[in-house]
Design a protein around this motif. Structure first.
Motif, PDB file in Angstrom:
ATOM      1  N   ALA A 184       0.819  -1.213   0.000  1.00 10.38           N
ATOM      2  CA  ALA A 184       0.000   0.000   0.000  1.00 10.38           C
ATOM      3  C   ALA A 184       0.854   1.264   0.000  1.00 10.38           C
ATOM      4  O   ALA A 184       0.414   2.326  -0.468  1.00 10.38           O
ATOM      5  CB  ALA A 184      -0.930  -0.005   1.216  1.00 10.38           C
ATOM      6  N   ALA A 185       2.071   1.171   0.521  1.00  8.10           N
ATOM      7  CA  ALA A 185       2.947   2.340   0.576  1.00  8.10           C
ATOM      8  C   ALA A 185       3.477   2.741  -0.804  1.00  8.10           C
ATOM      9  O   ALA A 185       3.966   3.854  -0.984  1.00  8.10           O
ATOM     10  CB  ALA A 185       4.113   2.071   1.516  1.00  8.10           C
ATOM     11  N   ASP A 186       3.367   1.818  -1.763  1.00  9.40           N
ATOM     12  CA  ASP A 186       3.747   2.106  -3.158  1.00  9.40           C
ATOM     13  C   ASP A 186       5.195   2.593  -3.269  1.00  9.40           C
ATOM     14  O   ASP A 186       5.482   3.572  -3.946  1.00  9.40           O
ATOM     15  CB  ASP A 186       2.779   3.128  -3.768  1.00  9.40           C
ATOM     16  N   LEU A 187       6.088   1.893  -2.588  1.00 11.67           N
ATOM     17  CA  LEU A 187       7.509   2.212  -2.660  1.00 11.67           C
ATOM     18  C   LEU A 187       8.187   1.324  -3.700  1.00 11.67           C
ATOM     19  O   LEU A 187       7.603   0.351  -4.194  1.00 11.67           O
ATOM     20  CB  LEU A 187       8.159   2.009  -1.288  1.00 11.67           C
ATOM     21  N   ASN A 188       9.433   1.636  -4.001  1.00 10.52           N
ATOM     22  CA  ASN A 188      10.202   0.867  -4.976  1.00 10.52           C
ATOM     23  C   ASN A 188      10.956  -0.246  -4.249  1.00 10.52           C
ATOM     24  O   ASN A 188      12.142  -0.117  -3.944  1.00 10.52           O
ATOM     25  CB  ASN A 188      11.162   1.797  -5.719  1.00 10.52           C
ATOM     26  N   LEU A 189      10.239  -1.346  -3.964  1.00 12.19           N
ATOM     27  CA  LEU A 189      10.792  -2.420  -3.142  1.00 12.19           C
ATOM     28  C   LEU A 189      10.954  -3.704  -3.944  1.00 12.19           C
ATOM     29  O   LEU A 189      10.085  -4.054  -4.749  1.00 12.19           O
ATOM     30  CB  LEU A 189       9.880  -2.692  -1.940  1.00 12.19           C
ATOM     31  N   ASP A 190      12.038  -4.392  -3.698  1.00 10.10           N
ATOM     32  CA  ASP A 190      12.251  -5.736  -4.226  1.00 10.10           C
ATOM     33  C   ASP A 190      12.273  -6.675  -3.019  1.00 10.10           C
ATOM     34  O   ASP A 190      13.263  -6.746  -2.299  1.00 10.10           O
ATOM     35  CB  ASP A 190      13.557  -5.813  -5.005  1.00 10.10           C
ATOM     36  N   ILE A 191      11.170  -7.380  -2.779  1.00 10.70           N
ATOM     37  CA  ILE A 191      10.994  -8.171  -1.563  1.00 10.70           C
ATOM     38  C   ILE A 191      11.271  -9.644  -1.846  1.00 10.70           C
ATOM     39  O   ILE A 191      10.682 -10.234  -2.753  1.00 10.70           O
ATOM     40  CB  ILE A 191       9.572  -8.013  -0.992  1.00 10.70           C
ATOM     41  N   THR A 192      12.163 -10.225  -1.057  1.00 12.92           N
ATOM     42  CA  THR A 192      12.438 -11.667  -1.124  1.00 12.92           C
ATOM     43  C   THR A 192      11.912 -12.312   0.149  1.00 12.92           C
ATOM     44  O   THR A 192      12.247 -11.888   1.252  1.00 12.92           O
ATOM     45  CB  THR A 192      13.946 -11.939  -1.236  1.00 12.92           C
ATOM     46  N   GLU A 193      11.064 -13.331  -0.007  1.00 15.26           N
ATOM     47  CA  GLU A 193      10.467 -13.988   1.148  1.00 15.26           C
ATOM     48  C   GLU A 193      11.244 -15.241   1.531  1.00 15.26           C
ATOM     49  O   GLU A 193      11.639 -16.033   0.672  1.00 15.26           O
ATOM     50  CB  GLU A 193       9.003 -14.343   0.859  1.00 15.26           C
ATOM     51  N   HIS A 194      11.464 -15.404   2.825  1.00 19.64           N
ATOM     52  CA  HIS A 194      12.135 -16.589   3.364  1.00 19.64           C
ATOM     53  C   HIS A 194      11.222 -17.225   4.401  1.00 19.64           C
ATOM     54  O   HIS A 194      10.600 -16.531   5.208  1.00 19.64           O
ATOM     55  CB  HIS A 194      13.457 -16.200   4.041  1.00 19.64           C
ATOM     56  N   LYS A 195      11.156 -18.543   4.400  1.00 19.41           N
ATOM     57  CA  LYS A 195      10.344 -19.271   5.374  1.00 19.41           C
ATOM     58  C   LYS A 195      11.217 -19.567   6.593  1.00 19.41           C
ATOM     59  O   LYS A 195      12.163 -20.346   6.533  1.00 19.41           O
ATOM     60  CB  LYS A 195       9.815 -20.570   4.760  1.00 19.41           C
ATOM     61  N   THR A 196      10.892 -18.930   7.701  1.00 16.83           N
ATOM     62  CA  THR A 196      11.733 -19.044   8.895  1.00 16.83           C
ATOM     63  C   THR A 196      10.881 -19.221  10.139  1.00 16.83           C
ATOM     64  O   THR A 196       9.838 -18.587  10.285  1.00 16.83           O
ATOM     65  CB  THR A 196      12.596 -17.785   9.077  1.00 16.83           C
ATOM     66  N   LEU A 197      11.342 -20.046  11.051  1.00 13.20           N
ATOM     67  CA  LEU A 197      10.662 -20.252  12.328  1.00 13.20           C
ATOM     68  C   LEU A 197      11.620 -20.052  13.502  1.00 13.20           C
ATOM     69  O   LEU A 197      11.270 -19.432  14.496  1.00 13.20           O
ATOM     70  CB  LEU A 197      10.065 -21.663  12.390  1.00 13.20           C
ATOM     71  N   SER A 198      12.832 -20.565  13.357  1.00 11.05           N
ATOM     72  CA  SER A 198      13.775 -20.587  14.481  1.00 11.05           C
ATOM     73  C   SER A 198      14.890 -19.567  14.300  1.00 11.05           C
ATOM     74  O   SER A 198      15.037 -18.931  13.253  1.00 11.05           O
ATOM     75  CB  SER A 198      14.397 -21.977  14.596  1.00 11.05           C
ATOM     76  N   LEU A 199      15.713 -19.445  15.334  1.00 11.06           N
ATOM     77  CA  LEU A 199      16.898 -18.604  15.268  1.00 11.06           C
ATOM     78  C   LEU A 199      17.821 -19.066  14.141  1.00 11.06           C
ATOM     79  O   LEU A 199      18.331 -18.263  13.368  1.00 11.06           O
ATOM     80  CB  LEU A 199      17.608 -18.647  16.619  1.00 11.06           C
ATOM     81  N   ASP A 200      18.048 -20.360  14.038  1.00  4.71           N
ATOM     82  CA  ASP A 200      18.925 -20.876  12.992  1.00  4.71           C
ATOM     83  C   ASP A 200      18.356 -20.623  11.598  1.00  4.71           C
ATOM     84  O   ASP A 200      19.106 -20.374  10.650  1.00  4.71           O
ATOM     85  CB  ASP A 200      19.172 -22.372  13.194  1.00  4.71           C
ATOM     86  N   ASP A 201      17.009 -20.677  11.471  1.00  2.00           N
ATOM     87  CA  ASP A 201      16.373 -20.346  10.187  1.00  2.00           C
ATOM     88  C   ASP A 201      16.680 -18.904   9.807  1.00  2.00           C
ATOM     89  O   ASP A 201      16.965 -18.595   8.641  1.00  2.00           O
ATOM     90  CB  ASP A 201      14.857 -20.512  10.266  1.00  2.00           C
ATOM     91  N   GLY A 202      16.592 -17.998  10.798  1.00  2.00           N
ATOM     92  CA  GLY A 202      16.873 -16.602  10.530  1.00  2.00           C
ATOM     93  C   GLY A 202      18.321 -16.372  10.117  1.00  2.00           C
ATOM     94  O   GLY A 202      18.611 -15.577   9.217  1.00  2.00           O
ATOM     95  N   TYR A 203      19.232 -17.070  10.782  1.00  2.00           N
ATOM     96  CA  TYR A 203      20.654 -16.964  10.443  1.00  2.00           C
ATOM     97  C   TYR A 203      20.885 -17.431   9.006  1.00  2.00           C
ATOM     98  O   TYR A 203      21.566 -16.757   8.214  1.00  2.00           O
ATOM     99  CB  TYR A 203      21.470 -17.794  11.427  1.00  2.00           C
TER     100      TYR A 203
END
Length: 328
Positions: free
Chosen positions: A193-212
Motif C-alpha cells: 500500500a505504501a507504493d515504494l520501490n521495493l524488491d521483496i524476497t520472502e524466506h520461510k523461517t521459524l527458528s533462530l537458525d532459520d533466521g541466520y
C-alpha cells in the motif's frame, strides 16, 4: 556459526527448564494453593513447540498464578507435530483431574475433534493467539493488524531514508500457522500500500537458525539488502547475529531490522543507542502469561470467560528498558 550455536543452546536450556516446570507440578507443594490446602486439580497449557523463546518466558509466570490458585500446572512440547499435540490432549482428558486446557495449536483444524472430546468430558478448552470450533474463549492477538502496524512503520522508515530509490527487502515469514500467515499478510499488504520501490524476497523461517541461514542466503543472492523484516523474534535474532557476524556494524545507519515479539535477549539489543534493530512490536511476556493464567483459572473454577485481546506496543531504543524490566 559458533555464536549462533551458543544462542540456540540457550533456547534449548530454556525449553528444558519449561518442561521441568511442568513435571514439578506433580510434586507435593507445587499444586497446592497459597494457603497450603489440597490441590483442586490441574490445568494444562499446550504451545505448539517449546523452541519459541517468548513461550518459555511465559510459562514460569503462568505457573505462579495457577499454583497460587491451587491447581497443578501441566505443559507439553508437541514439537510442531499436530498428531503429537492431539495425543497429549487425549492423555490429559483421560487423566481425570484436568479442569481446563489452553492451547496454541500446530494446526487449528486438527484440534477440533479432540476439543469436542474435552468438551464432552466437561473440560473447557481455551485458545491462545487464535480460536477454533469448540473453544470457549481465547486470549487473542490481532495478528493481521499487528503485522500491518509493523509494515507501516517499515514503509515509513524506508521512505524517509531511501525515497524513490529501489530498496531490497528480506521478509522472514512463516505461513504454516495462522499467526505467521496473518502477520505476514498484514506486513506485506502495508508495504504494498505504501507504493515504494521495493524488491521483496520472502524466506520461510521459524527458528533462530532459520533466521541466520536466511540472511546468509539473502546476502549471497542480494548483497546490498538493507531492510530485514520478521514476523517473530527468534528468526529476527538469528538475522541480527548473521548480519553482525558478516561484518555489519550494530549501529549501521543504512540498515533496518524490525519484527514482532521480543524477549529480553532482543530488548537488550534494541535498547542500545543507534542499533539498526530499530523497532519491535510486542505484547510483554508477563502480560500475555497473566492473561492466559487468569483465563485458565476462571475456566477451571466454572466461571464465565470471554475473549481477551492483548494489544502490541512499539518498542524502540528509547523505551526498550522499561519492557525489559517488565518481564522480570
Amino acid at each position: 556459526m559458533k555464536r549462533t550455536r551458543r544462542i540456540s543452546a540457550g533456547i534449548a536450556v530454556a525449553a528444558a527448564a519449561a518442561l521441568a516446570l511442568s513435571a514439578c507440578g506433580s510434586d507435593g507443594g507445587s499444586g497446592s494453593g497459597s494457603d497450603g490446602g489440597e490441590p483442586k486439580g490441574a490445568v494444562a497449557m499446550s504451545f505448539a513447540g517449546l523452541d519459541i523463546q517468548i513461550w518459555n518466558d511465559m510459562l514460569p509466570f503462568m505457573e505462579t498464578i495457577v499454583t497460587e490458585a491451587g491447581y497443578e500446572f501441566v505443559t507439553d512440547d508437541p514439537k510442531w507435530n499436530a498428531q503429537t499435540q492431539v495425543q497429549d490432549w487425549e492423555s490429559w482428558i483421560v487423566r481425570g483431574d484436568i479442569k481446563a486446557i489452553m492451547g496454541y495449536p500446530v494446526q487449528s483444524d486438527a484440534m477440533v475433534a479432540v476439543t469436542q472430546q474435552a468438551n464432552d468430558a466437561g473440560i473447557p478448552v481455551l485458545g491462545y493467539g487464535s480460536s477454533w470450533d469448540g473453544v470457549q474463549a481465547a486470549v487473542a492477538l490481532d495478528h493481521e493488524a499487528d503485522g500491518k502496524l509493523a509494515g507501516e512503520k517499515a514503509a515509513e522508515w524506508i521512505e524517509e531514508n531511501y525515497g524513490d530509490e529501489q530498496v531490497d527487502v528480506a521478509f522472514l515469514g512463516w505461513p504454516d500457522t495462522d499467526l505467521g500467515r496473518l502477520r505476514g499478510k498484514g506486513m506485506l499488504d502495508a508495504l504494498k500500500a505504501a507504493d515504494l520501490n521495493l524488491d521483496i524476497t520472502e524466506h520461510k523461517t521459524l527458528s533462530l537458525d532459520d533466521g541466520y541461514a536466511a540472511v546468509q542466503n539473502q546476502l549471497n543472492a542480494v548483497p546490498d539488502t538493507k531492510v530485514w523484516l520478521a514476523i517473530a523474534n527468534d528468526p529476527a535474532l538469528g538475522a541480527y547475529q548473521a548480519l553482525t557476524d558478516s561484518g555489519v556494524s550494530p549501529t549501521d545507519e543504512s540498515m533496518l531490522l524490525l519484527n514482532l515479539d521480543a524477549t529480553d535477549a532482543e530488548l537488550e539489543i534494541i535498547m542500545e543507542p543507534g542499533s539498526f534493530w530499530r523497532y519491535a512490536y510486542i505484547a510483554p511476556a508477563r502480560e500475555l502469561a497473566e492473561a492466559n493464567a487468569r483465563m485458565l483459572v476462571a475456566a477451571a473454577e466454572g466461571e464465565p470467560v470471554e475473549d481477551t485481546t492483548v494489544p502490541v506496543t512499539e518498542v524502540t531504543s528509547e523505551n526498550a528498558e522499561q519492557f525489559l524490566l517488565a518481564n522480570q
